[in-house]
Design an enzyme around this catalytic site. Sequence first.
Site, PDB file in Angstrom:
ATOM      1  CD  GLU A 167     -25.374 -73.292  30.788  1.00 37.21           C
ATOM      2  OE1 GLU A 167     -25.508 -73.031  29.580  1.00 37.21           O
ATOM      3  OE2 GLU A 167     -25.284 -72.405  31.668  1.00 37.21           O
ATOM      4  CB  ILE A 203      -0.923   0.016   1.233  1.00 34.20           C
ATOM      5  CG1 ILE A 203      -1.671  -1.321   1.357  1.00 34.20           C
ATOM      6  CG2 ILE A 203      -1.897   1.189   1.138  1.00 34.20           C
ATOM      7  CD1 ILE A 203      -2.508  -1.705   0.178  1.00 34.20           C
ATOM      8  CG  HIS A 218       3.906  -7.818  12.599  1.00 35.82           C
ATOM      9  ND1 HIS A 218       4.199  -8.095  11.284  1.00 35.82           N
ATOM     10  CD2 HIS A 218       4.918  -8.360  13.339  1.00 35.82           C
ATOM     11  CE1 HIS A 218       5.340  -8.776  11.232  1.00 35.82           C
ATOM     12  NE2 HIS A 218       5.790  -8.953  12.467  1.00 35.82           N
ATOM     13  CG  ASP A 239       6.469  -5.368   9.726  1.00 31.80           C
ATOM     14  OD1 ASP A 239       5.451  -4.880   9.208  1.00 31.80           O
ATOM     15  OD2 ASP A 239       6.907  -6.505   9.450  1.00 31.80           O
ATOM     16  CB  CYS A 245     -25.783 -69.506  25.376  1.00 29.34           C
ATOM     17  SG  CYS A 245     -26.191 -68.864  23.746  1.00 29.34           S
ATOM     18  CD  GLN A 302     -17.775 -54.644  40.001  1.00 31.91           C
ATOM     19  OE1 GLN A 302     -18.012 -55.841  39.969  1.00 31.91           O
ATOM     20  NE2 GLN A 302     -18.733 -53.740  40.210  1.00 31.91           N
ATOM     21  CE  LYS A 344     -14.549 -58.831  30.637  1.00 29.09           C
ATOM     22  NZ  LYS A 344     -13.545 -59.855  30.248  1.00 29.09           N
ATOM     23  N   PRO A 345     -13.793 -58.243  25.614  1.00 32.58           N
ATOM     24  CG  PRO A 345     -11.878 -58.660  24.341  1.00 32.58           C
ATOM     25  CD  PRO A 345     -12.649 -57.554  25.016  1.00 32.58           C
TER      26      PRO A 345
END
Length: 911
Positions: free
Chosen positions: A813, A103, A119, A155, A716, A644, A606-607
Amino acid sequence: KLWRRGNLCEYPNMKIAVIGQSLFGQEVYKELRKDGHVIVGVFTIPDKDGKADPLATEAEKDGVPVFKFPRWRLKGNSIPEVVKQYKAVGAELNVLPFCSQFIPMEIINFPRHGSIIYHPSLLPRHRGASAINWTLIHGDKKGGFTVFWADDGLDTGPILLQRECDVEPDDTVNSIYNRFLFPEGVKGTVEAVRLIEVGKAPRITQPQEGATYEGIQKKENAKIDWNQSAEALHNWIRGNDKVPGAWAEVDGQKLTFYGSTLVDNDTPASGQSLEIPGACRPGLVTKQGLLLFGNDGKMLLVKNLQFEDGKMIPAAQYFRTGDSTAVELTEEEKVFVVWKSILSNVPEIEDSTDFFKCGAASMDVVRLVEEVKLRANQLQLQNEDVYMATTFQEFVQMCVRKLRGEDGEDELVVDYVSLKNVNNMSIRMPHQLFINGQFTDAEGGNTYQTINPTDGKPICEVSLAQVADVDCAVAAAKAAFEEGEWGKMNPRERGRLMYRLADLMEEHQEELATIEAIDSGAVYTLALKTHVGMSIQTFRYFAGWCDKIQGSTIPINQSRPNRNLTFTRREPVGVCAIVIPWNYPLMMLAWKTAACLAAGNTVVVKPAQVTPLTALKFAELTAKAGFPRGVVNILPGSGSSVGQRLSDHPDVRKLGFTGSTQIGKQIMKSCAVSNVKKVSLELGGKSPLIIFSDCDMDKAVRMGMSSVFFNKGENCIAAGRLFVEESIHDQFVHRVVEEVKKMKIGDPLDRSTDHGPQNHKAHLDKLVQYCETGVKEGARLLYGGKQVDRPGFFFEPAVFTDVQDNMYVAQEESFGPVMIISKFKDSDVDGVLKRANDTEYGLASGVFTRDISKALYVSERLEAGTVFINTYNKTDVAAPFGGFKQSGFGKDLGEEALNEYLKTKTVTIEY
C-alpha cells in the site's frame, strides 16, 4: 436493673423527647428507636409551604406524636399550653440534636434525667453559633463536637461526651461536617444516651481556660483583612465558605471569594495582575485560579469568585467575565429558588443539600419541574433531569446550562491558541491534554510542535502525553463509568447529549474544517463535507441508537414446567481506548467514539501525534454539550508510549485501532497479554478495483480517479490497484492521465484546489521512495511521482502502468495519490478475481460493469469487507465498515458497530 447490649442498664427503655429538626435530628431519632428507646414525642418546627421537616416526616411515619410549636416562649415567658402539652408526654430525657428554637429552662429541667445537647465544637472553645466556621477561621488543628448537659448558660453546661478529629489544611464547613461532624455526631449523641442508660454518663464542668464565644458569622463582618499571613487569609476565606462568604472591594465592587487552598510552591505562576485594595501586592489571575499573597510572602489560590449580582465565575475567568462560564444564577435565572420553596422545612439550603434525602417525593418532582418551566418558559426540563441532578448545586448548574444553551461542565478553562484571518475567520484551538473534563498540561510540561503541511511551519505547541497522563485519564474514565453520573444516566439522556454534541459540531463546522485543513492538509471543501460533515452524521446516527440497545428473552428447555425465565442484557464493556490515524483525524474519531458512547462506555482517545487539533476542539465541545467529567479524555502523544500504555492498561476493557497492520498485530498481542481486552482493528489495505470493458467509461474514469486520489490518496479504502480489461486499457489510461494533469495542487484553503499537501514530511518522503522503487522494478511511470517544488509537503499525483503482480508497488500500500494500473485479458473474470484476491489485505474492493450478473458474481467472490459496484468511496453511517484477513476485524458504523462496545449477559430466573 436489666441487662442489655452487655451492660447493666440502670434505666432501660427510657422515654425520650426529641426536640429539634433537620436530617441530623432525623438520623438521631432513628438510631434511638433502633436502640429500643420509646420516643414519646417529637417537638419540631411548623411545616413550611405544606412541607414537613424530615424529623417530623420520619416520626409521623412511625406513629410517634409530633408537635410543631412555632415558639415556646412569648415575651420572655413560657407559653402555658405549650408546656402542658410537652409535660403530658412524660419524657424522662430530652435529646436536642439540632434545635433552632429557644427552649425554656422549665422544659430543659423537667425530665428525670434532664436534657442533653449536641454542639459542633470542642467546648469550651467556640461557644455560640457558627462554631464550625470559627473552628476553621481560627486555624484550629483539631475540631470535633460535644454532647453536654443543658443549663441556663449559653453552651456552658457540663460535658458528657466529646469526640475530636483532625482539621485538614483545605477543609471547608461542608467537608468537615460531611466527613465527621454529621456521621460521628449522630453516633456520639446516641452513645451519650447509652451512657445515661447504664448510669455512667459523666458531668464534667467546663473549664474557663480556653473558653471562647463568637457570634453568628454574617456577611457584613466577613470582610477580608489583607494584612495577614497567607494561612490566616486562607482560614478566613474557607471559614466563611459558603455562608456568609468572605469578601473584599475589588474594582469598585464587592467580590466574594470561594474555594481557597494553600500553595506550597514559592514561585508564583504567570498570570494577569489584579489590583486588590489593602493587599500587600496584587493578585494574579492564572489558569488555575486567583493567586493571592499574604504579608508573609506566601500564597493561596482561590477557585471561584462571586459578584454582587449573585453571578459566580471560575476565578481564572475574571478578565473574561463576558464568557459563558458562570456557574451561579443571574437575575433572570433566580426563578430556580422554587427548589428552596419546596424544601422549606430545611432551615438552610446548601450546595450539597439533596432533594430526595430531604424528603421530596415524586409529586415534588412534578411540582419542581412545572414551576420552573412556568417561570422560565424557554427552559426545556423533564422529570428525569431532577433525578440526574439531586443536589441543589447540581440542579442549579444543570438548569443554568440548559437556559444558556451550554449543557456543559462548569468551570471549563481553555487556554486557547488563537489564529486570526485564517480562511476568513478567527479560530480558537485548545492545545493541552483533556482529562476528567479539564484541559491540563502533560506530566512534566512536555510539549511538541504540530506542523502545517501547507508551509511546513509550526502551528502551535501541543501537550505531549506521558504514561502518567494515561493512568490519570484511565482512572478518570473508570470513575466516570463506575461511580459517576454517566453510569447512572438513562439511555435517552445519553442520546440527548450526543444530539447536543452533534449540534455543537455543526455550529462549529467551518472552524473544525479549517483546523482540519491546516493540521492535516485536507482540502477545506472536502473537510467541510466529509471530515466534519460525516462526523456530525455519525453522532446523530448513534445518538438514535442509545435507547434501542436491547437483549432478548430465550425459551430454554427448563422454562416449563419449572417456571424459568432466561433473558439477555446488552451492557457496556467499561473503559475503552481508541487510537486513531492521521488521514481523517475527526472522522475516524467520530466513527469509533460515537458507537462507544452510545453503548454507554467511557473513552480515552489517542489522536495521531501529527494531527491532534480537531480532537482537542472536539473535547471542548463535549464539555460544552454537558458530557460528565471523565467520559471523554483526549491524549495527544506518541504511539510507543501512550498507545502502548493503553494496550497494556489493566483497566481498559476494549481497544479500537485504525492504522497499519504491523502496529495492529503488536496492539493485539499487548491486549491479549495484559488482560485479554476486547479488540477491533481496521488495518492496511490494497483494495482492488476491476474495470471491465462493458463499463460506463466516463463514470469509470471519474470514479477511478476518486478511488485513488480522494483525500490526496490518504484513504484507507483507496483503490491500491486497478485491473483494467485489455481491450479498454489504453483508452482508460490515456483519459486518466489527462484528468490528472488538470488537477490543481495548492493551498487546501483555496476553494479551487483539488489536491492539498500530504499529511507530514515523513509520509511525503515515503511516497517519493515508493515511486522510485516502482520505476526501478520496471513499472512505467506515466505522470507525477515527485515532490512539488514549493514550500510544504506537496506531491505530484502519480500514474503507473505495466505493473506486474510480483512488483513491490503491486503488493504494498502506498497510502497516497499513486494509481497502480495492471491489465487483464478480455473476458477472464475468474483470472482477474484470482489476482485481485492474491493479497493478505481485504478492506475494500470495486467493480465497474454494466452486466449486473457479472457484478454480483464478482462481488460474491471478492475477499473484502466492502465491495463497491459502479461507484466508489460511498460509505454511509448506517452501513457497517471493516475488513477481512490482515485488514483487521470488527466493524465501524451501522448497528454492527455497537457490538464492538457491548457485552452480552445471560440471566436465568426460577420463579
